[in-house]
Design an enzyme around this catalytic site. Structure first.
Site, PDB file in Angstrom:
ATOM      1  N   SER A  51      -7.506  -0.055   0.351  1.00 32.57           N
ATOM      2  CA  SER A  51      -7.926   0.937   1.335  1.00 32.57           C
ATOM      3  C   SER A  51      -6.919   2.083   1.296  1.00 32.57           C
ATOM      4  CB  SER A  51      -7.974   0.315   2.736  1.00 32.57           C
ATOM      5  OG  SER A  51      -8.333   1.278   3.700  1.00 32.57           O
TER       6      SER A  51
ATOM      7  N   LYS B 251     -12.077   8.060  -1.124  1.00 29.39           N
ATOM      8  CA  LYS B 251     -11.262   6.926  -0.718  1.00 29.39           C
ATOM      9  C   LYS B 251     -11.572   5.689  -1.555  1.00 29.39           C
ATOM     10  CE  LYS B 251      -9.897   4.261   3.368  1.00 29.39           C
ATOM     11  NZ  LYS B 251     -10.107   4.038   4.830  1.00 29.39           N
TER      12      LYS B 251
ATOM     13  N   HIS C 162      -4.183  -4.667  -0.031  1.00 26.94           N
ATOM     14  CA  HIS C 162      -3.942  -5.318   1.262  1.00 26.94           C
ATOM     15  C   HIS C 162      -4.410  -6.776   1.235  1.00 26.94           C
ATOM     16  CE1 HIS C 162      -2.670  -1.852   3.700  1.00 26.94           C
ATOM     17  NE2 HIS C 162      -3.555  -1.138   3.015  1.00 26.94           N
TER      18      HIS C 162
ATOM     19  N   ARG D 139     -14.442   3.096  12.168  1.00 29.83           N
ATOM     20  CA  ARG D 139     -13.510   4.046  12.778  1.00 29.83           C
ATOM     21  C   ARG D 139     -13.606   5.422  12.110  1.00 29.83           C
ATOM     22  NH1 ARG D 139      -7.874   2.966  10.620  1.00 29.83           N
ATOM     23  NH2 ARG D 139      -8.922   4.033   8.894  1.00 29.83           N
TER      24      ARG D 139
ATOM     25  N   GLU E  89      -3.249  -9.009   2.869  1.00 26.25           N
ATOM     26  CA  GLU E  89      -3.099  -9.531   4.234  1.00 26.25           C
ATOM     27  C   GLU E  89      -4.307  -9.228   5.120  1.00 26.25           C
ATOM     28  OE1 GLU E  89      -1.851  -5.285   4.796  1.00 26.25           O
ATOM     29  OE2 GLU E  89      -1.740  -6.781   3.193  1.00 26.25           O
TER      30      GLU E  89
ATOM     31  N   CYS F 125       0.824  -1.215   0.000  1.00 22.02           N
ATOM     32  CA  CYS F 125       0.000   0.000   0.000  1.00 22.02           C
ATOM     33  C   CYS F 125       0.860   1.267   0.000  1.00 22.02           C
ATOM     34  CB  CYS F 125      -0.983  -0.028   1.170  1.00 22.02           C
ATOM     35  SG  CYS F 125      -2.373   1.134   0.957  1.00 22.02           S
TER      36      CYS F 125
END
Length: 302
Positions: A192, A163, A235, A249, A237, A142
């Site tokens: 992300s 985003k 990502h 969040r 992972e 990222c």
């Protein structure tokens, strides 16, 4: 074979519950085997979560892997206790004279800051240069991928209108590349981020090869022609709930963010997301450890 981690590392309990084969350092030192030594520069704010995510994937191969966690000396994390960092992390000054078979440089929540204004940028540039001679293969994730593209190849980043968050379909361009061995023609992966990298600039670089991209999310897997630097803009992972946790969040912080696309069933955040990238995540990291690290690294570094 197992991954070797400190006995008291909190991620150990999570991995044991998932039947990931792990080994304590004392036992590993008694085995007559040449393990792979992997360095992880963890720039993620929630370091303990990131530790479990990467260890889960690195522990799914026949190879014995020793893990060393690296922290920045020029910036102190605000989201991870100093005790945890002091107990389980080291600094670049302590490893600069060592050689590593592989290294992972994670993402970081600094995308909207200019590279040279990031507080630890000079330190990171030194680490980037060091990997050219001291690491067999370096995997950048990222923001870490964007930073590597900028430092090594002069390719910048562009702020997105909103985003990029969700699960995106990706195509591969050269299935003969070993990092993609076993991949489906189309596979899914999480993204992300608030910034993007130009596909055209990557394609025009004489030193890079674009291996995979998404029509919606753009460039995904990029590698240097010598295969020593691999950049992944998403990502793989991430766990099933990670994007949901990030979305919650951000809302709690009062940010205007879109619902992660192609993630919640019927795009309804009240429904539990379904993981459709786990198998390719394991395959990607297994391929990296096998073909780019184990089969390329010298048995004895000189």
């Amino acid at each position: 074979m197992p991954i070797t981690i400190p006995k008291l590392l909190p991620a150990r309990e999570i991995l044991e519950e998932e039947n990931i084969f792990i080994m304590e350092e004392d036992r590993a030192s008694q085995q007559d085997i040449r393990p792979l030594n992997i360095l992880i520069l963890n720039l993620m704010p929630e370091k303990e979560k990131a530790e479990a995510q990467f260890l889960r994937l690195l522990g799914n191969t026949p190879l014995q892997v020793n893990i060393t966690f690296l922290k920045t000396a020029t910036y102190e994390s605000k989201n991870t206790s100093r005790y945890h960092l002091d107990q389980f992390y080291t600094t670049f000054d302590e490893v600069r004279n060592k050689k590593y078979d592989g290294m992972i440089i994670t993402g970081a929540p600094v995308e909207l800051i200019a590279f040279n204004e990031v507080s630890y940028w000079k330190e990171l540039e030194e680490i980037f240069d060091w990997t050219k001679t001291n690491v067999t293969s370096t995997l950048h994730i990222c923001w870490g991928a964007q930073a590597a593209l900028y430092h090594h190849y002069g390719i910048g980043k562009n702020e997105l209108p909103q985003k990029c968050s969700g699960i995106y379909a990706h195509q591969i361009f050269d299935r003969t590349e070993k990092i993609l061995r076993g991949f489906d023609d189309v596979f899914f992966a999480p993204h992300s981020r608030h910034t993007d990298t130009s596909v055209a600039e990557i394609l025009n670089s004489p030193d890079l090869k674009l291996l995979s991209s998404s029509e919606e999310a753009g460039a995904f897997i990029i590698q240097s022609l010598d295969r020593k630097q691999i950049m992944v803009t998403g990502h793989l992972e991430y766990e099933t709930e990670t994007l949901a946790e990030e979305y919650t969040r951000d809302l709690e912080r009062g940010l205007s963010v879109p619902v992660p696309v192609h993630y919640f069933p019927k795009d309804n955040p009240n429904q539990k997301p379904i993981n459709c990238w786990r198998s390719h995540a394991h395959l990607f990291f297994s391929n990296w450890l096998n073909y780019y690290v184990y089969q390329e690294t010298p048995y004895e570094w000189k």
